[in-house]
Enzyme design. Structure first.
Site, PDB file in Angstrom:
ATOM      1  N   TYR A 112       0.841  -1.213   0.000  1.00 41.76           N
ATOM      2  CA  TYR A 112       0.000   0.000   0.000  1.00 41.76           C
ATOM      3  C   TYR A 112       0.871   1.257   0.000  1.00 41.76           C
ATOM      4  O   TYR A 112       0.643   2.192  -0.783  1.00 41.76           O
ATOM      5  CB  TYR A 112      -0.896  -0.054   1.237  1.00 41.76           C
ATOM      6  CG  TYR A 112      -1.902   1.068   1.357  1.00 41.76           C
ATOM      7  CD1 TYR A 112      -3.083   1.054   0.598  1.00 41.76           C
ATOM      8  CD2 TYR A 112      -1.705   2.124   2.236  1.00 41.76           C
ATOM      9  CE1 TYR A 112      -4.019   2.064   0.726  1.00 41.76           C
ATOM     10  CE2 TYR A 112      -2.639   3.139   2.367  1.00 41.76           C
ATOM     11  CZ  TYR A 112      -3.792   3.100   1.614  1.00 41.76           C
ATOM     12  OH  TYR A 112      -4.710   4.113   1.748  1.00 41.76           O
ATOM     13  N   LYS A 118       1.100   4.162  -2.893  1.00 40.33           N
ATOM     14  CA  LYS A 118       0.761   5.570  -2.639  1.00 40.33           C
ATOM     15  C   LYS A 118       1.973   6.482  -2.871  1.00 40.33           C
ATOM     16  O   LYS A 118       1.814   7.617  -3.316  1.00 40.33           O
ATOM     17  CB  LYS A 118       0.215   5.734  -1.213  1.00 40.33           C
ATOM     18  CG  LYS A 118      -1.096   4.979  -0.969  1.00 40.33           C
ATOM     19  CD  LYS A 118      -2.213   5.466  -1.881  1.00 40.33           C
ATOM     20  CE  LYS A 118      -3.559   4.849  -1.520  1.00 40.33           C
ATOM     21  NZ  LYS A 118      -4.662   5.337  -2.363  1.00 40.33           N
TER      22      LYS A 118
HETATM   23  P1  NAP Z   1     -13.313   2.248   0.898  1.00 49.84           P
HETATM   24  O1  NAP Z   1     -14.404   2.676   1.832  1.00 49.84           O
HETATM   25  O2  NAP Z   1     -12.843   0.847   0.897  1.00 49.84           O
HETATM   26  O3  NAP Z   1     -13.747   2.673  -0.589  1.00 49.84           O
HETATM   27  C1  NAP Z   1     -12.929   2.391  -1.694  1.00 49.84           C
HETATM   28  C2  NAP Z   1     -13.742   2.515  -2.951  1.00 49.84           C
HETATM   29  O4  NAP Z   1     -12.940   2.110  -4.082  1.00 49.84           O
HETATM   30  C3  NAP Z   1     -14.949   1.605  -2.953  1.00 49.84           C
HETATM   31  O5  NAP Z   1     -16.013   2.231  -3.624  1.00 49.84           O
HETATM   32  C4  NAP Z   1     -14.432   0.410  -3.755  1.00 49.84           C
HETATM   33  O6  NAP Z   1     -15.402  -0.444  -4.258  1.00 49.84           O
HETATM   34  C5  NAP Z   1     -13.659   1.128  -4.824  1.00 49.84           C
HETATM   35  N1  NAP Z   1     -12.766   0.251  -5.554  1.00 49.84           N
HETATM   36  C6  NAP Z   1     -11.928  -0.700  -5.059  1.00 49.84           C
HETATM   37  N2  NAP Z   1     -11.276  -1.313  -6.044  1.00 49.84           N
HETATM   38  C7  NAP Z   1     -11.698  -0.734  -7.203  1.00 49.84           C
HETATM   39  C8  NAP Z   1     -11.391  -0.935  -8.562  1.00 49.84           C
HETATM   40  N3  NAP Z   1     -10.505  -1.852  -8.947  1.00 49.84           N
HETATM   41  N4  NAP Z   1     -12.019  -0.171  -9.501  1.00 49.84           N
HETATM   42  C9  NAP Z   1     -12.941   0.754  -9.131  1.00 49.84           C
HETATM   43  N5  NAP Z   1     -13.265   0.985  -7.844  1.00 49.84           N
HETATM   44  C10 NAP Z   1     -12.655   0.243  -6.896  1.00 49.84           C
HETATM   45  O7  NAP Z   1     -12.023   3.145   1.108  1.00 49.84           O
HETATM   46  P2  NAP Z   1     -11.854   4.639   1.644  1.00 49.84           P
HETATM   47  O8  NAP Z   1     -11.383   4.563   3.034  1.00 49.84           O
HETATM   48  O9  NAP Z   1     -13.025   5.467   1.301  1.00 49.84           O
HETATM   49  O10 NAP Z   1     -10.580   5.064   0.762  1.00 49.84           O
HETATM   50  C11 NAP Z   1     -10.694   5.843  -0.420  1.00 49.84           C
HETATM   51  C12 NAP Z   1      -9.306   6.214  -0.876  1.00 49.84           C
HETATM   52  O11 NAP Z   1      -8.650   6.951   0.167  1.00 49.84           O
HETATM   53  C13 NAP Z   1      -8.411   5.025  -1.180  1.00 49.84           C
HETATM   54  O12 NAP Z   1      -7.572   5.312  -2.275  1.00 49.84           O
HETATM   55  C14 NAP Z   1      -7.584   4.888   0.074  1.00 49.84           C
HETATM   56  O13 NAP Z   1      -6.356   4.261  -0.166  1.00 49.84           O
HETATM   57  C15 NAP Z   1      -7.424   6.337   0.464  1.00 49.84           C
HETATM   58  N6  NAP Z   1      -7.090   6.512   1.881  1.00 49.84           N
HETATM   59  C16 NAP Z   1      -7.968   6.158   2.853  1.00 49.84           C
HETATM   60  C17 NAP Z   1      -7.614   6.331   4.195  1.00 49.84           C
HETATM   61  C18 NAP Z   1      -8.540   5.994   5.324  1.00 49.84           C
HETATM   62  O14 NAP Z   1      -8.101   6.148   6.479  1.00 49.84           O
HETATM   63  N7  NAP Z   1      -9.765   5.559   5.085  1.00 49.84           N
HETATM   64  C19 NAP Z   1      -6.351   6.848   4.503  1.00 49.84           C
HETATM   65  C20 NAP Z   1      -5.487   7.186   3.494  1.00 49.84           C
HETATM   66  C21 NAP Z   1      -5.870   7.019   2.178  1.00 49.84           C
HETATM   67  P3  NAP Z   1     -15.698  -1.822  -3.380  1.00 49.84           P
HETATM   68  O15 NAP Z   1     -16.517  -1.362  -2.234  1.00 49.84           O
HETATM   69  O16 NAP Z   1     -16.390  -2.700  -4.324  1.00 49.84           O
HETATM   70  O17 NAP Z   1     -14.375  -2.398  -2.971  1.00 49.84           O
END
Ligand code: NAP
Length: 250
Positions: free
Chosen positions: A158, A162
């Site tokens: 990861y 990133k």
């Molecule tokens: P999340 O709730 O798991 O949502 C991720 C989204 O991406 C979901 O809609 C998922 O669909 C979709 N997705 C996954 N694989 C995909 C693919 N191959 N093609 C198209 N869509 C896809 O995650 P989140 O926490 O909102 O995170 C969103 C972004 O922020 C990510 O890039 C994550 O790395 C980044 N981020 C999050 C955090 C945190 O603390 N939450 C921190 C740093 C960075 P499914 O539901 O079907 O999997």
């Protein structure tokens, strides 16, 4: 209504941070393309996100596809152009985790995280590049992470994805600036979503102890910055990585 008639594509917007970003753009009058991976439950989630955007005054269409596949991102860009004729903002938000210590990390867990988080953004940008350069306008925002800035034990795949996204952001910013296209990255810290809900309580406690503001972030904390970066108030900002992390990285 800052984004009235602007077309915004948000990948991975069926839930979590992406959904909030899509809703906020919709509430500012945008034409939003909602996206998630094509698995059964996602259709309902995508439809509900679109319904909420329309209720709040925006336009919305969804296309379920996998950003790790270039032919599918080509189709996503084609879909957005067919529905809304131009593309103003792309938010590369789709992301996954497959955490493990490096000794135990399987090759497939390494490959799938790199394929979605890093190659996914590359695919979307490449698919849209010709359209954006012809338009001579556009904003790209890549969702990085503090893990990509400072590393994180148990997240070699990861963090690498990133950190790669940060390099991609800076290169794209330099390459496309002459065509009036900006590209920035947002690096969230710990934000409460399905991605972080699945972490064990002791790991959450350890993270919390290291956050100066002593609380986890909310999805709107990230969406607020994304809308700022996408708008005219940020028209002289490109190639930057902005942390939204309660002070975790200083
Ligand atoms: P999340 O709730 O798991 O949502 C991720 C989204 O991406 C979901 O809609 C998922 O669909 C979709 N997705 C996954 N694989 C995909 C693919 N191959 N093609 C198209 N869509 C896809 O995650 P989140 O926490 O909102 O995170 C969103 C972004 O922020 C990510 O890039 C994550 O790395 C980044 N981020 C999050 C955090 C945190 O603390 N939450 C921190 C740093 C960075 P499914 O539901 O079907 O999997």
């Amino acid at each position: 209504m800052e984004f009235q008639n602007k077309t915004v594509i948000v990948t991975g917007s069926t839930q979590g941070i992406g959904r909030e970003i899509a809703l906020k753009f919709g509430a500012e009058g945008a034409n939003v393309v909602v996206n998630g991976i094509d698995i059964p439950l996602q259709k309902e989630l995508a439809e509900s996100a679109c319904a909420e955007i329309r209720e709040n005054g925006g336009k919305a269409e969804y296309m379920l596809c996998d950003v790790s596949k270039p032919e599918e991102t080509d189709a996503l860009i084609k879909f957005a152009l067919e529905k809304f004729e131009k593309i103003d903002v792309i938010v590369n938000n789709a992301g996954i985790t497959r955490d493990n210590l490096i000794m135990r990390m399987s090759e497939s867990d390494w490959d799938s995280v790199l394929a979605v988080n890093l190659k996914g953004a590359f695919n979307v940008i490449k698919s849209a590049a010709r359209t954006l350069t012809k338009q001579r306008s556009g904003v790209i925002i890549n969702m990085a992470s503090v893990s990509g800035v400072m590393g994180n034990a148990g997240q070699a795949n990861y963090s690498a994805s990133k950190a790669g996204l940060i390099g991609l952001t800076k290169s794209v910013a330099k390459e496309l600036a002459a065509r009036n296209i900006r590209c920035n990255a947002v690096a969230p810290g710990f934000i409460q979503t399905a991605m972080t809900d699945k972490l064990k309580e002791d790991i959450k406690e350890t993270y919390l102890a290291s956050i100066p503001l002593k609380r986890f972030g909310q999805v709107e904390d990230i969406a607020n910055l994304v809308l700022f970066l996408a708008g005219d108030k940020a028209k002289y900002i490109t190639g930057q990585v902005i942390n939204v992390d309660g002070g975790l990285v200083m």
